[in-house]
Enzyme design. Structure first.
Site, mmCIF file in Angstrom:
data_model
loop_
_atom_site.group_PDB
_atom_site.id
_atom_site.type_symbol
_atom_site.label_atom_id
_atom_site.label_comp_id
_atom_site.label_asym_id
_atom_site.label_seq_id
_atom_site.Cartn_x
_atom_site.Cartn_y
_atom_site.Cartn_z
ATOM 1 N N GLU A 1 0.711 -1.264 0.162
ATOM 2 C CA GLU A 1 -0.019 -0.015 0.013
ATOM 3 C C GLU A 1 0.769 1.320 0.141
ATOM 4 O O GLU A 1 0.462 2.146 0.933
ATOM 5 C CB GLU A 1 -0.892 -0.225 1.289
ATOM 6 C CG GLU A 1 -1.940 -1.225 1.197
ATOM 7 C CD GLU A 1 -2.693 -1.180 2.670
ATOM 8 O OE1 GLU A 1 -3.939 -1.612 2.590
ATOM 9 O OE2 GLU A 1 -1.940 -0.903 3.501
HETATM 10 C C1 TNX Z 1 -4.406 -4.117 4.997
HETATM 11 S S1 TNX Z 1 -2.529 -6.277 4.605
HETATM 12 C C2 TNX Z 1 -3.113 -3.829 5.533
HETATM 13 C C3 TNX Z 1 -2.643 -3.590 6.704
HETATM 14 C C4 TNX Z 1 -4.065 -3.379 7.644
HETATM 15 C C5 TNX Z 1 -5.105 -4.581 7.260
HETATM 16 C C6 TNX Z 1 -6.185 -4.434 8.028
HETATM 17 C C7 TNX Z 1 -1.613 -5.309 4.291
HETATM 18 C C8 TNX Z 1 -0.536 -5.931 3.967
HETATM 19 N N1 TNX Z 1 -1.932 -3.977 4.539
HETATM 20 O O1 TNX Z 1 -2.071 -2.344 6.782
HETATM 21 O O2 TNX Z 1 -3.706 -3.370 8.816
HETATM 22 O O3 TNX Z 1 -5.392 -4.243 5.820
HETATM 23 O O4 TNX Z 1 -7.011 -5.490 7.883
#
Ligand code: TNX
Length: 529
Positions: free
Chosen positions: A342
């Site tokens: 992300e």
């Molecule tokens: C997505 S999974 C994220 C996390 C969040 C999570 C909450 C991922 C690699 N990134 O930063 O905590 O969703 O479900």
């Protein structure tokens, strides 16, 4: 030392010979065991092969544990077993003590030629009326076998002879894991969890044969590991948590304590520093790191994707050289997780440049890169591991690059997803994951990923909505028990109907461990009360 070992080895050998010979000479204790069925014993994960012989082994005050001589690590496993037997039955079982009068039965943890077993975690258990032989090529294999043994010791004793005995069903178990990587992840960044909390989590994970614990040590909301050369990371970045609570961090000494405790349970710690996104707490501590053009302030919300390191500054890599170097130096395991998810405000070219540079730093420290599935879109080499969480497209890229994949699909394996709309904690952006959905899927065939690319599975527990161990346990259990079986047991050995009975039978263990599990209405817990 060698002399001592030799003496010990001969003493144990003589003791064992004596045990066998004496049993032939003196009148043997006869127990009329009720019929048992080892195949129906309460084991999770389900072992590869179970061959019942329908009799029993009497565990009682006349049992002793012996371990192969010249193998201190096997002795250690033997003592671990004795400690756990004490907690469960209150029996004091001696370990490697010779000269025991009235010895009636032995548990022998034996180091065997590992080439005869399926991999370093494999073990075999041979249970007869007066002996249990646990064969393993490594202490790790012996430790996994000890978990099986713990699980088949009944909760209650019987009185069919004068003293109390715990009847262990007889037969043979031949076992080894399906996947080499069976992990859980704990996010200590969104909310901090103490060393004691992590240890308690390890206790339960080890019982179900997990072998990896991934610690998500940094994120926008907090930096949780002391870095001696950059002290503000924890002095400033460690102060906050989601929702305004008080934060915290592990000193390096505490981190080492966790690593050692995990190692004692044959669990490898996988440290993660998430970057180039998810880095607000670092940039709030050292503003030069920041690449999003705004002044980074400490952050306690839960939105993501707004932060990034400045990927084009040499000083950022000098900083990361120190951070990765310090963590790698206190991490004996082979992996270093670089996050990589992300990074919505890092442009693509910069992302690729960054991941490539960081990969080199990790490799220089003799660690293997793991990253969230996005890293497969960068220029990483085939030795890097991609952790699948949401993108099939990234999984294909990883396969094309010849990378191994850890499966953590959010809609199946995220422990922070709510069980259903009534769940007290958790999110549901990926799915609601009731206890059966968590178990009934097939990692072996997930989204067409070839089986040779799958290193294993991992169940991540993100902590935006949980701030203490009770809440952690509510989300993790019982689902994490199912993921243990998915990682260890073959597809042919998994079956929801059969699993749910074995799961219901975990209640005694969970209660003894004071685990505040979620009492899923899909499981008939009450029948075991
Ligand atoms: C997505 S999974 C994220 C996390 C969040 C999570 C909450 C991922 C690699 N990134 O930063 O905590 O969703 O479900």
């Amino acid at each position: 030392m060698i002399k001592n070992n030799l003496i010990r080895s001969s003493i144990i050998f003589i003791a064992l010979i004596c045990f066998i010979a004496c049993n032939n000479q003196r009148e043997k204790r006869v127990i009329n065991f009720p019929e048992t069925n080892l195949a129906e014993a309460n084991m999770i994960p389900k072992p590869l092969k179970i061959i019942p012989t329908n009799s029993g082994f009497a565990l009682d005050q006349f049992t002793a544990i012996y371990t192969s001589a010249n193998a201190a690590d096997f002795d250690h496993v033997g003592r671990f077993l004795a400690k756990k037997i004490k907690t469960k039955t209150d029996l004091d079982i001696p370990v490697n003590v010779t000269d025991i009068p009235n010895l009636e039965s032995i548990i022998y943890i034996k180091k065997v030629d590992s080439t005869k077993l399926e991999g370093h975690e494999a073990y075999q258990l041979q249970i007869t009326q007066d002996s249990i032989i646990l064969n393993a090529g490594t202490a790790e294999g012996a430790f996994r076998g000890v978990q099986t043994l713990r699980q088949i010791i009944p909760e209650t004793s019987t009185n069919i002879i004068k003293n109390k005995i715990w009847i262990i069903p007889s037969g043979k178990i031949i076992d080894s894991p399906q996947y080499a990587y069976r992990g859980a992840m704990l996010d200590v960044a969104r909310h901090f969890f103490s060393v004691e909390d992590v240890k308690k989590y390890i206790d339960v994970l080890a019982y179900y044969k997990y072998n990896m614990l991934h610690l998500h040590l940094s994120d926008d909301q907090g930096w949780r590991i002391e870095i001696k050369s950059w002290p503000l990371l924890t002095q400033i970045g460690g102060k906050t948590e989601v929702g305004g609570e008080s934060g915290g961090f592990f000193t390096q000494k505490e981190y080492k304590e966790i690593v050692a405790y995990a190692a004692d349970h044959h669990i490898t710690i996988v440290p993660e520093i998430d970057m180039p996104g998810h880095t607000n707490s670092a940039s709030a501590s050292y503003p030069f790191l920041n690449g999003n053009g705004k002044k980074a302030e400490l952050y306690e919300g839960i939105e993501v994707g707004f932060s990034t390191f400045d990927t084009r500054k040499d000083s950022v890599y000098t900083f990361l050289d120190d951070v990765i170097g310090e963590i790698a130096a206190i991490t004996p395991g082979p992996y270093f997780h670089i996050g990589g998810d992300e990074s919505h405000v890092t442009n693509k070219k910069d992302y690729i440049y960054f991941i490539n540079k960081v990969e080199k730093i990790v490799q220089k420290n003799n660690k293997r890169v793991i990253g969230w599935d996005e890293i497969a879109s960068a220029d990483v080499d085939s030795n890097a591991i991609s952790q699948y969480w949401s993108s099939g497209e990234n999984a294909k890229l990883a396969v094309d690059k010849g990378m191994k994949i850890i499966l953590s699909p959010a809609k199946k394996a995220y422990l922070d997803m709510q069980y259903d709309s009534l769940s007290k904690h958790g999110l549901h952006w990926a799915a609601y994951i009731p206890t059966d959905t968590a178990y009934v899927w097939t990692p072996e065939e997930y989204e067409g990923i070839p089986s040779e690319n799958i290193l294993g599975i991992e169940a991540p527990l993100w902590s935006e909505t949980i701030s203490n161990i009770d809440e952690l346990e509510y989300l993790a259990f019982p689902r994490a028990i199912g993921y243990a079986e998915l990682g260890w047991s073959t597809k042919e050995n998994r079956d929801w109907k059969n699993y749910k009975i074995r799961l219901a039978n975990q209640i005694a263990f969970l209660n003894r461990m004071n685990v505040k599990y979620y009492p899923s209405p899909l499981i008939d817990w009450k029948s075991n009360n």
